[in-house]
Design an enzyme around this catalytic site. Structure first.
Site, PDB file in Angstrom:
ATOM      1  N   ARG A   1       0.840  -1.205   0.000  1.00 51.86           N
ATOM      2  CA  ARG A   1       0.000   0.000   0.000  1.00 51.86           C
ATOM      3  C   ARG A   1       0.871   1.250   0.000  1.00 51.86           C
ATOM      4  NH1 ARG A   1      -2.063  -3.816   3.360  1.00 51.86           N
ATOM      5  NH2 ARG A   1      -4.259  -4.408   3.204  1.00 51.86           N
TER       6      ARG A   1
ATOM      7  N   ASP B   1      -9.615  -4.409   8.718  1.00 52.48           N
ATOM      8  CA  ASP B   1      -8.732  -5.413   9.338  1.00 52.48           C
ATOM      9  C   ASP B   1      -9.444  -6.068  10.533  1.00 52.48           C
ATOM     10  OD1 ASP B   1      -5.656  -4.067   8.424  1.00 52.48           O
ATOM     11  OD2 ASP B   1      -7.494  -2.898   8.380  1.00 52.48           O
TER      12      ASP B   1
ATOM     13  N   ARG C   1     -11.927  -8.546   9.310  1.00 55.34           N
ATOM     14  CA  ARG C   1     -11.242  -9.783   8.872  1.00 55.34           C
ATOM     15  C   ARG C   1     -10.834 -10.612  10.096  1.00 55.34           C
ATOM     16  NH1 ARG C   1      -7.864  -6.492   4.284  1.00 55.34           N
ATOM     17  NH2 ARG C   1      -9.185  -7.006   2.516  1.00 55.34           N
TER      18      ARG C   1
ATOM     19  N   HIS D   1      -3.503   0.439   8.754  1.00 49.93           N
ATOM     20  CA  HIS D   1      -4.291  -0.515   7.964  1.00 49.93           C
ATOM     21  C   HIS D   1      -3.295  -1.314   7.134  1.00 49.93           C
ATOM     22  CE1 HIS D   1      -6.832  -2.336   5.003  1.00 49.93           C
ATOM     23  NE2 HIS D   1      -6.382  -1.562   4.023  1.00 49.93           N
TER      24      HIS D   1
HETATM   25  N1  NAI Z   1      -8.788   1.341   2.744  1.00 47.54           N
HETATM   26  C1  NAI Z   1      -9.009   0.088   2.389  1.00 47.54           C
HETATM   27  O1  NAI Z   1      -9.253  -0.766   3.233  1.00 47.54           O
HETATM   28  C2  NAI Z   1      -8.927  -0.274   0.948  1.00 47.54           C
HETATM   29  C3  NAI Z   1      -8.462   0.635   0.053  1.00 47.54           C
HETATM   30  N2  NAI Z   1      -8.370   0.338  -1.269  1.00 47.54           N
HETATM   31  C4  NAI Z   1      -7.837   1.385  -2.136  1.00 47.54           C
HETATM   32  O2  NAI Z   1      -8.910   2.052  -2.801  1.00 47.54           O
HETATM   33  C5  NAI Z   1      -8.411   2.662  -3.990  1.00 47.54           C
HETATM   34  C6  NAI Z   1      -9.297   2.340  -5.158  1.00 47.54           C
HETATM   35  O3  NAI Z   1      -9.212   0.974  -5.478  1.00 47.54           O
HETATM   36  P1  NAI Z   1     -10.083   0.357  -6.664  1.00 47.54           P
HETATM   37  O4  NAI Z   1     -11.474   0.873  -6.574  1.00 47.54           O
HETATM   38  O5  NAI Z   1      -9.840  -1.089  -6.670  1.00 47.54           O
HETATM   39  O6  NAI Z   1      -9.385   1.021  -7.940  1.00 47.54           O
HETATM   40  P2  NAI Z   1     -10.015   1.186  -9.403  1.00 47.54           P
HETATM   41  O7  NAI Z   1      -8.860   1.345 -10.323  1.00 47.54           O
HETATM   42  O8  NAI Z   1     -10.994   0.107  -9.665  1.00 47.54           O
HETATM   43  O9  NAI Z   1     -10.810   2.564  -9.318  1.00 47.54           O
HETATM   44  C7  NAI Z   1     -10.201   3.793  -9.119  1.00 47.54           C
HETATM   45  C8  NAI Z   1     -11.093   4.851  -9.716  1.00 47.54           C
HETATM   46  O10 NAI Z   1     -10.540   6.137  -9.407  1.00 47.54           O
HETATM   47  C9  NAI Z   1     -10.747   6.961 -10.542  1.00 47.54           C
HETATM   48  N3  NAI Z   1      -9.845   8.100 -10.482  1.00 47.54           N
HETATM   49  C10 NAI Z   1      -8.503   8.109 -10.669  1.00 47.54           C
HETATM   50  N4  NAI Z   1      -8.039   9.356 -10.526  1.00 47.54           N
HETATM   51  C11 NAI Z   1      -9.091  10.159 -10.238  1.00 47.54           C
HETATM   52  C12 NAI Z   1      -9.243  11.557  -9.965  1.00 47.54           C
HETATM   53  N5  NAI Z   1      -8.213  12.386  -9.984  1.00 47.54           N
HETATM   54  N6  NAI Z   1     -10.482  12.010  -9.711  1.00 47.54           N
HETATM   55  C13 NAI Z   1     -11.556  11.187  -9.709  1.00 47.54           C
HETATM   56  N7  NAI Z   1     -11.472   9.857  -9.943  1.00 47.54           N
HETATM   57  C14 NAI Z   1     -10.253   9.367 -10.212  1.00 47.54           C
HETATM   58  C15 NAI Z   1     -10.513   6.039 -11.733  1.00 47.54           C
HETATM   59  O11 NAI Z   1     -11.055   6.549 -12.929  1.00 47.54           O
HETATM   60  C16 NAI Z   1     -11.196   4.771 -11.247  1.00 47.54           C
HETATM   61  O12 NAI Z   1     -12.554   4.734 -11.638  1.00 47.54           O
HETATM   62  C17 NAI Z   1      -6.954   2.158  -4.146  1.00 47.54           C
HETATM   63  O13 NAI Z   1      -6.063   3.125  -3.658  1.00 47.54           O
HETATM   64  C18 NAI Z   1      -6.944   0.918  -3.271  1.00 47.54           C
HETATM   65  O14 NAI Z   1      -5.662   0.581  -2.833  1.00 47.54           O
HETATM   66  C19 NAI Z   1      -8.755  -0.869  -1.752  1.00 47.54           C
HETATM   67  C20 NAI Z   1      -9.278  -1.812  -0.903  1.00 47.54           C
HETATM   68  C21 NAI Z   1      -9.363  -1.620   0.514  1.00 47.54           C
HETATM   69  C1  PYR Z   2      -6.308  -3.366  -0.609  1.00 47.45           C
HETATM   70  C2  PYR Z   2      -6.540  -3.182   0.819  1.00 47.45           C
HETATM   71  O1  PYR Z   2      -6.100  -2.226   1.414  1.00 47.45           O
HETATM   72  C3  PYR Z   2      -7.276  -4.185   1.542  1.00 47.45           C
HETATM   73  O2  PYR Z   2      -8.089  -4.922   0.981  1.00 47.45           O
HETATM   74  O3  PYR Z   2      -7.009  -4.313   2.749  1.00 47.45           O
END
Ligand code: NAI
Ligand code: PYR
Length: 325
Positions: free
Chosen positions: A105, A165, A168, A192
């Site tokens: 991350r 977390d 999970r 996280h």
């Molecule tokens: N906090 C957590 O527990 C988790 C966090 N994540 C994080 O969430 C984020 C998104 O993951 P996904 O949805 O899988 O990615 P994804 O690639 O499927 O979607 C990202 C979206 O952001 C959009 N985007 C990119 N730049 C942008 C901007 N400047 N303004 C507006 N939209 C913009 C893209 O067009 C895309 O639709 C990642 O950083 C990932 O690591 C993922 C899973 C768990």
């Molecule tokens: C990608 C991520 O941060 C998660 O699934 O925990």
């Protein structure tokens, strides 16, 4: 007379204000899982979607709108223009890049900081009273970055942190104990992900602390090897990313739970991101409600747990020091 006028006799102008508007920025896997959870659970009846991709955001909006009759009459709007987010009670940020297989991350930090620099001022311009909820990774550091960029008080900048977390952890405990996840109580705090801290001293079932039954639980000298449960929590995202390319459902549900706590002024306790020291945001159990974070629970920690939390904070501070604002 037109059909509409034949049908309805207007008494007053309709308002679109529902008082519970949520904007989701980033309609990727995480954003859409959160939106779907919020709509199907009735967490909000007013969702705005924002993304840089005009086609994708319109496609997601239409697809959801076509499901409206199966849901609870929610208003769903979308645009690349942040004006669509105006008047949001909560703005959830899931935009940016995600880890590819083999990446951590923390590898995403500068790329997603640059994305936040574009997004946060726009959100605040249209919803100055909003609560910002960050999910993009590395979520702890990006919550800190958002706090800096926004100038908002800390209680209005929340990261999803270790809410996922902890979920999970509770699931994996439930599998080992044969007890439902909702009846397995335990918190993961800190970062996280990789340096997260399992609070084994507080894990309990109906108030019965597992550490009273096994004083070594979770430690290296525990002959029952409970620490593997936390190791699996840390590996969870890596495993799912390897298998399906991304994680989505669990984080979507986690974000929906946090949004519900805020919109219903629940005063419920969640391991959410908060500024524990001036220069680091890490997850601690927070009381959440309509004004954001009300309190942090003073969780008693063992020396070892405290030491691990400080290690987490140190890692955060080191990464933060390299960020170009
Ligand atoms: N906090 C957590 O527990 C988790 C966090 N994540 C994080 O969430 C984020 C998104 O993951 P996904 O949805 O899988 O990615 P994804 O690639 O499927 O979607 C990202 C979206 O952001 C959009 N985007 C990119 N730049 C942008 C901007 N400047 N303004 C507006 N939209 C913009 C893209 O067009 C895309 O639709 C990642 O950083 C990932 O690591 C993922 C899973 C768990
Ligand atoms: C990608 C991520 O941060 C998660 O699934 O925990």
């Amino acid at each position: 007379m037109e059909t509409l006028s034949k049908l309805l006799q207007p008494i007053q102008k309709k308002t679109d204000d529902t008082g519970n508007k949520v904007t989701v920025v980033g309609v990727g896997q995480v954003g859409m899982a959160a939106v779907f959870a919020m709509l199907t659970q009735g967490v909000t009846s007013n969702i705005a979607l924002v993304d840089v991709s005009a086609e994708k955001v319109k496609g997601e909006m239409l697809d959801l709108q076509h499901g409206s009759a199966f849901m609870r009459n929610a208003k769903i709007s979308a645009s690349t223009d942040y004006a669509v987010s105006a008047g949001s009670k909560i703005c959830i940020v899931t935009a940016g890049v995600r880890q590819r297989e083999g990446e951590t991350r923390l590898d995403l930090v500068q790329r997603n900081t640059d994305v936040l620099k574009m997004i946060i001022p726009q959100l605040l311009k249209h919803s100055p009273d909003t609560i910002l909820m960050i999910a993009s990774n590395p979520v702890d550091i990006l919550t800190f970055v958002t706090w800096k960029l926004s100038g908002l008080p800390k209680q209005r900048v929340i990261g999803s942190g270790t809410n996922l977390d902890s979920a999970r952890f509770r699931y994996l405990l439930s599998e080992r104990l044969g007890i439902a996840p909702t009846s397995c109580h335990g918190y993961i705090i800190g970062e996280h992900g990789d340096t997260s801290v399992p609070v084994w001293s507080g894990v309990n079932i109906a108030g019965v602390r597992l550490s009273d039954l096994n004083k070594d639980i979770g430690s290296a000298c525990d002959t029952e090897n409970w620490k593997v449960v936390h190791e699996k929590v840390v590996q969870s995202a890596y495993e799912v990313i390897k298998l399906k390319g991304y994680t989505s459902w669990a984080i979507g549900l986690s974000l929906a739970q946090l949004a519900r706590a805020i919109l219903t002024n629940a005063h419920s306790v969640h391991p959410g991101e908060h500024g524990i020291e001036d220069e680091a945001f890490l997850s601690l159990p927070c009381v959440l409600g309509t004004c954001g974070v009300y309190d942090i629970v003073r969780q008693p920690l063992t020396d070892n747990e405290l030491q691990q939390l400080r290690k987490s904070a140190k890692v955060m501070a080191q990464v933060q020091a390299g960020i170009k604002f």
